[in-house]
Scaffold this motif. Structure first.
Motif, PDB file in Angstrom:
ATOM      1  N   VAL A  21     -17.001  -1.150   6.776  1.00  0.00           N
ATOM      2  CA  VAL A  21     -15.631  -1.660   6.889  1.00  0.00           C
ATOM      3  C   VAL A  21     -15.685  -3.177   6.750  1.00  0.00           C
ATOM      4  O   VAL A  21     -16.406  -3.857   7.488  1.00  0.00           O
ATOM      5  N   ALA A  22     -14.892  -3.704   5.782  1.00  0.00           N
ATOM      6  CA  ALA A  22     -14.951  -5.135   5.480  1.00  0.00           C
ATOM      7  C   ALA A  22     -13.773  -5.917   6.032  1.00  0.00           C
ATOM      8  O   ALA A  22     -13.738  -7.143   5.907  1.00  0.00           O
ATOM      9  N   GLY A  23     -12.798  -5.245   6.631  1.00  0.00           N
ATOM     10  CA  GLY A  23     -11.647  -5.964   7.167  1.00  0.00           C
ATOM     11  C   GLY A  23     -10.372  -5.163   7.007  1.00  0.00           C
ATOM     12  O   GLY A  23     -10.400  -3.961   6.711  1.00  0.00           O
ATOM     13  N   ILE A  24      -9.251  -5.837   7.219  1.00  0.00           N
ATOM     14  CA  ILE A  24      -7.931  -5.228   7.044  1.00  0.00           C
ATOM     15  C   ILE A  24      -7.145  -6.081   6.053  1.00  0.00           C
ATOM     16  O   ILE A  24      -7.060  -7.297   6.208  1.00  0.00           O
ATOM     17  N   GLU A  25      -6.607  -5.454   5.018  1.00  0.00           N
ATOM     18  CA  GLU A  25      -5.818  -6.152   4.012  1.00  0.00           C
ATOM     19  C   GLU A  25      -4.554  -5.353   3.705  1.00  0.00           C
ATOM     20  O   GLU A  25      -4.480  -4.155   3.996  1.00  0.00           O
ATOM     21  N   LYS A  26      -3.601  -6.041   3.092  1.00  0.00           N
ATOM     22  CA  LYS A  26      -2.426  -5.347   2.585  1.00  0.00           C
ATOM     23  C   LYS A  26      -2.800  -4.645   1.284  1.00  0.00           C
ATOM     24  O   LYS A  26      -3.306  -5.262   0.356  1.00  0.00           O
ATOM     25  N   TYR A  27      -2.571  -3.353   1.230  1.00  0.00           N
ATOM     26  CA  TYR A  27      -2.776  -2.623  -0.021  1.00  0.00           C
ATOM     27  C   TYR A  27      -1.651  -1.617  -0.144  1.00  0.00           C
ATOM     28  O   TYR A  27      -1.379  -0.863   0.794  1.00  0.00           O
ATOM     29  N   ASN A  28      -0.995  -1.636  -1.305  1.00  0.00           N
ATOM     30  CA  ASN A  28       0.159  -0.759  -1.492  1.00  0.00           C
ATOM     31  C   ASN A  28       1.196  -1.018  -0.396  1.00  0.00           C
ATOM     32  O   ASN A  28       1.833  -0.092   0.111  1.00  0.00           O
ATOM     33  N   ASN A  29       1.318  -2.321  -0.023  1.00  0.00           N
ATOM     34  CA  ASN A  29       2.289  -2.782   0.978  1.00  0.00           C
ATOM     35  C   ASN A  29       2.025  -2.246   2.379  1.00  0.00           C
ATOM     36  O   ASN A  29       2.923  -2.236   3.214  1.00  0.00           O
ATOM     37  N   GLU A  30       0.808  -1.804   2.666  1.00  0.00           N
ATOM     38  CA  GLU A  30       0.452  -1.322   4.007  1.00  0.00           C
ATOM     39  C   GLU A  30      -0.802  -2.027   4.490  1.00  0.00           C
ATOM     40  O   GLU A  30      -1.734  -2.260   3.710  1.00  0.00           O
TER      41      GLU A  30
END
Length: 676
Positions: free
Chosen positions: A588-597
Motif C-alpha cells: 500500500v503506497a498511500g491514499i489518492e483520489k481516483y475516479n473521484n473517490e
C-alpha cells in the motif's frame, strides 16, 4: 535480352562513375545553389462591405476551394465563454431559405464540402459545381437559421466533450497553461466550462454573430480552376448582402512573462504521463528583422526528429516518443513553447534536459545552421507546388503587413542569416530564465522530484485557481495490501463466491469518434482470454490467448503473440487480489483520489490498483504494457450471480477515454474452444 543488356551496361557505367568520383555514400549530400523564384500574385478586389477577395487561378485540376478568414483580435466572452463555437456550429444547420436537410442534401449531391468555424469558413468542389457551392456557403453565412433546439443540441455535445476531458491531461494542460500565461479572465486566457456553456442562450448566439461574424477585415481566398473575370461577379452577387458591423474591439489585456522561471503544476491523479511545456511570451512578428533567425533557432532546437530536443529527450534518454518546440509569430499571440509528454517517473529529469537545451540554443555550430537553412529552403520550395500556398502568402502579406518582396526574397533572407544572428534571435525570443514550466500530471508521483530542481513550484486546480500542494494522505499502519484485498473480496461477494468463478464473459458497447462499437471479452483462469472488437458486425480486432499461445488479428491478418505479449497476459487468477497476501512485492503506497473517490493505492512490481477507502470496491487500475501504461476506472457495480462486477469501465487509450458500457456478464460459461 537487348533491354537486359542495356540495364547491365547502365549499371556498369554508374558504378564506374561512382568509382571515378569517389563518392562517399555515407556523407550527407551538399545542397545546391539557392534557386531564383518567381511567385505569382493573386488577383484581388475589395467589396464595399469590407470583404477582400483574392483569386489564384490554377487549372491543373478541375477543382476549386474557398477559404474565408476574419482578421480580428481575440474578444472576451465572459460568463458565456464558448458561445462563438456554439454559434459556428449553427451555421451548418441550414439557412432561412433552406432547411438543414435540404442544405445538406444539396451539398452532398454536388459532392462538395462546406465547413464553418468561429473565425471563418471553407468550401471545396469540382469547378463546374463551384458557383452553386459558393452560393450555399454564402447563404449559410449571411442567412443563418438559429434555433433554440439546435443550440441546445450543440450545448449538450460540448458539455459531453468537456466531461470526457476532465481526466485528459493534454486537454487540461492546454486550458490551464493558456489561462496562467494570459490570465483566466482575459480574451486570450478564458476557457469554456460546463457552467459557461449552460448559460448560453439563443440571444447570446445571435449577439456574437451580429458583432463578430462579419465581413469587416475579412478575406475570401479562392484557389483553383476559375477565371477571375467570371468569379468576381459571382462573389459580388453571393456576398453582396453581407452587412458590415463596424464593431469596435477592446484593447488586448496586457500580459507579461514571469520575472523568474517557475514550475506550475495542475494535479491530474489519473495521469500516467506528465504533459510538459516550457514557454514564454514574446513580441516576434513576421516583418521583424530577426524573424528568419528566430525561425532557424527554433528549428535547430525542436523543429523535427533531427533537432536537439528530440535527439536528447527521445534518442539519448528515452523519456518520450517525441519532443518539439514552436515559435509563433502570430499577430495577436506570439509565443515560444517546447513540449513533450514524459513518463511520470522521469518528469524532473526531462525538465532538466529541457532547460539544458533552452540555455544552450544561443550557441550553435555552423553545420547546424547550414542543415537548418537547407531544410527550411527545401520545405519552402516544395510548398510552392501547391496553389493554396500562393493564396496563404498573399493573406499573410495583408494581415501581417509584410513588405511586397517578403516571399520573393524568402530564400535570400534565409541565406543571409549568420550564427551570430541566430544567437541574438534566440536570446530575444527564447527566455529560459523567464519561462513557465507547466506540467499536467500526477502530483503525488512527481512533486518530490520537481521541488528539488531549484525553481519555485506552484500548484493549480483544473480551473487555473491556485491551490495548496496536494497532500498524500497517510495510511493507517494496520492497512496492508492483504487487508485491502480482503475488503475488496468481501465487498464484491465474499471469498467463497469469488473462488467459484472460473471464467467471466462480458458484452459491452462504446462509441469511438461517434461510431458504435461492440466488444466481447472472455477471461478464464490461467490467463486465458478472448477479446473481439466489432463495428457494424465486422471484426476490427481480435486477440486470443489460451494461457500458453495466442494471436491477434486485424484487417484479416493473423499475427502470433510475441513472447513479451504472452508474458504480459499470463495471470494465474481472474481476481489478482487473491494473490496479494502471498507477494512481498505488493504494498500500500498511500491514499489518492481516483475516479473521484479516496482510494488506497496498491502498487505491484508493474501494475497499480486503486480501492475505495469507503466501500472497498476497486475504483481503477493502471496496467503497464509494452506500448505504455493504460489507466482504467471502474464504477456502477451490480450483482452478477452472487458477485458484484463493474458495468461502467473507462479506459484511456492514447489520451482518449473509451467509455465501455457492459450490457451483460456470464460467469463460468467459457469453453476451451473459445480460446482457439
Amino acid at each position: 535480352m537487348k533491354k537486359q543488356l542495356t540495364y547491365i551496361a547502365a549499371a556498369f557505367l554508374f558504378a564506374g562513375m561512382l568509382s571515378a568520383q569517389k563518392i562517399d555514400l555515407n556523407a550527407m549530400p551538399k545542397p545546391g545553389p539557392t534557386p531564383a523564384i518567381n511567385i505569382a500574385k493573386p488577383k484581388t478586389f475589395q467589396m464595399s462591405n469590407g470583404l477582400t477577395v483574392m483569386v489564384v487561378e490554377n487549372n491543373k485540376l478541375p477543382r476549386v476551394s474557398a477559404s474565408l478568414s476574419m482578421d480580428r483580435p481575440p474578444y472576451y466572452e465572459g460568463n458565456v465563454t464558448g458561445v462563438s463555437e456554439i454559434m459556428a456550429e449553427q451555421l451548418e444547420n441550414g439557412t432561412k431559405n433552406l432547411s438543414k436537410d435540404e442544405f445538406n442534401k444539396k451539398v452532398d449531391f454536388l459532392g462538395a464540402q462546406i465547413n464553418f468555424s468561429s473565425a471563418g469558413a471553407s468550401a471545396g468542389s469540382l469547378s463546374k459545381y463551384f458557383p452553386q457551392v459558393l452560393g450555399l456557403m454564402a447563404d449559410a453565412i449571411i442567412n443563418p437559421n438559429f434555433s433554440a433546439e439546435e443550440i441546445k443540441n450543440s450545448k449538450d455535445r460540448t458539455i459531453e466533450g468537456l466531461k470526457a476531458d476532465e481526466k485528459n491531461a493534454p486537454s487540461i494542460a492546454s486550458r490551464v497553461s493558456n489561462a496562467l500565461m494570459y490570465g483566466k479572465n482575459t480574451s486570450r486566457g478564458e476557457f469554456e466550462t460546463i457552467e459557461s456553456i449552460n448559460r448560453i442562450q439563443l440571444s447570446d448566439v445571435q449577439n456574437v454573430y451580429n458583432k463578430y461574424y462579419t465581413p469587416d477585415n475579412a478575406y475570401l481566398v479562392i484557389v483553383g480552376d476559375v477565371k477571375f473575370d467570371q468569379i468576381k461577379p459571382q462573389v459580388e452577387k453571393a456576398f453582396g448582402g453581407w452587412k458590415k458591423a463596424g464593431t469596435k474591439f477592446a484593447a488586448l489585456e496586457p500580459a507579461s512573462n514571469v520575472a523568474k522561471t517557475e514550475i506550475n503544476v495542475v494535479d491530474v491523479p489519473s495521469a500516467v504521463q506528465s504533459v510538459v511545456s516550457v514557454g514564454n511570451l514574446n513580441t516576434l512578428k513576421m516583418k521583424d528583422p530577426n524573424y528568419f533567425a528566430a525561425t532557424i533557432a527554433n528549428y535547430i532546437l525542436g523543429g523535427g526528429a533531427e533537432a536537439r530536443l528530440f535527439m536528447n529527450l527521445r534518442e539519448k534518454n528515452g523519456f518520450t516518443y517525441g519532443a518539439y518546440s514552436s515559435m509563433s509569430a502570430s499577430k495577436y499571440t506570439p509565443v515560444f513553447s517546447a513540449e513533450a509528454s514524459v513518463r511520470n517517473e522521469v518528469t524532473d529529469k526531462a525538465i532538466k534536459e529541457f532547460m539544458t537545451e533552452l540555455n544552450g540554443i544561443t550557441t550553435i555550430k555552423p553545420q547546424e545552421l547550414e542543415n537548418a537553412k537547407a531544410k527550411l529552403k527545401g520545405s519552402f520550395i516544395m510548398a510552392l507546388e501547391k496553389p493554396e500556398t500562393i493564396a496563404r502568402f498573399a493573406l499573410n502579406q495583408k494581415v501581417q503587413d509584410l513588405p511586397a518582396d517578403f516571399y520573393s526574397n524568402y530564400l535570400k533572407s534565409i541565406d543571409k542569416v549568420t550564427v551570430a544572428d541566430v544567437s541574438a534571435a534566440a536570446k530575444a525570443t527564447i527566455l529560459p530564465n523567464q519561462s513557465r514550466i507547466f506540467i499536467a500530471g500526477k502530483a503525488a508521483d512527481i512533486s518530490e522530484g520537481l521541488e528539488k530542481l531549484g525553481y519555485p513550484v506552484k500548484y493549480f486546480d483544473r480551473e487555473a485557481n491556485p491551490i495548496a500542494k496536494p497532500a498524500v494522505q497517510k495510511v493507517d499502519a494496520n492497512v496492508t495490501a492483504a487487508s485491502v484485498a480482503d475488503k475488496y473480496i468481501n465487498a464484491i461477494g465474499g471469498l467463497a463466491a469469488v473462488q467459484k468463478v472460473t471464467s467471466i464473459s462480458s458484452d459491452a458497447t462504446t462509441k469511438i469518434q461517434g461510431m458504435d462499437m461492440s466488444m466481447k471479452l472472455i477471461q478464464a483462469k490461467g490467463g486465458k482470454m478472448l477479446m473481439e472488437l466489432k463495428m457494424a458486425g465486422n471484426t476490427l480486432q481480435k486477440i486470443v490467448f489460451d494461457g500458453k499461445e495466442g494471436y491477434q488479428q486485424a484487417q484479416g491478418q493473423k499475427v502470433p503473440l510475441t513472447d513479451k505479449e504472452k508474458a504480459e497476459m499470463t495471470e494465474p487468477e481472474l481476481f489478482p487480489e487473491l494473490t496479494f497476501a502471498k507477494s512481498a512485492d505488493i504494498k500500500v503506497a498511500g491514499i489518492e483520489k481516483y475516479n473521484n473517490e479516496d482510494s488506497y493505492v496498491v502498487k505491484g512490481p508493474k501494475d497499480t490498483y486503486y480501492y475505495s477507502v469507503k466501500t472497498g470496491l476497486k475504483t481503477g487500475e493502471i496496467k503497464a504494457s509494452e506500448g505504455g501504461s493504460i489507466p482504467t476506472s471502474y464504477n456502477n457495480y451490480k450483482d452478477v450471480s452472487g458477485v458484484k462486477l463493474p458495468f461502467t469501465i473507462i479506459q484511456n487509450m492514447g489520451g482518449m477515454d473509451v467509455d465501455l458500457t457492459v450490457q451483460s456478464y456470464q460467469l463460468n460459461q467459457a469453453k476451451d474452444s473459445d480460446f482457439k
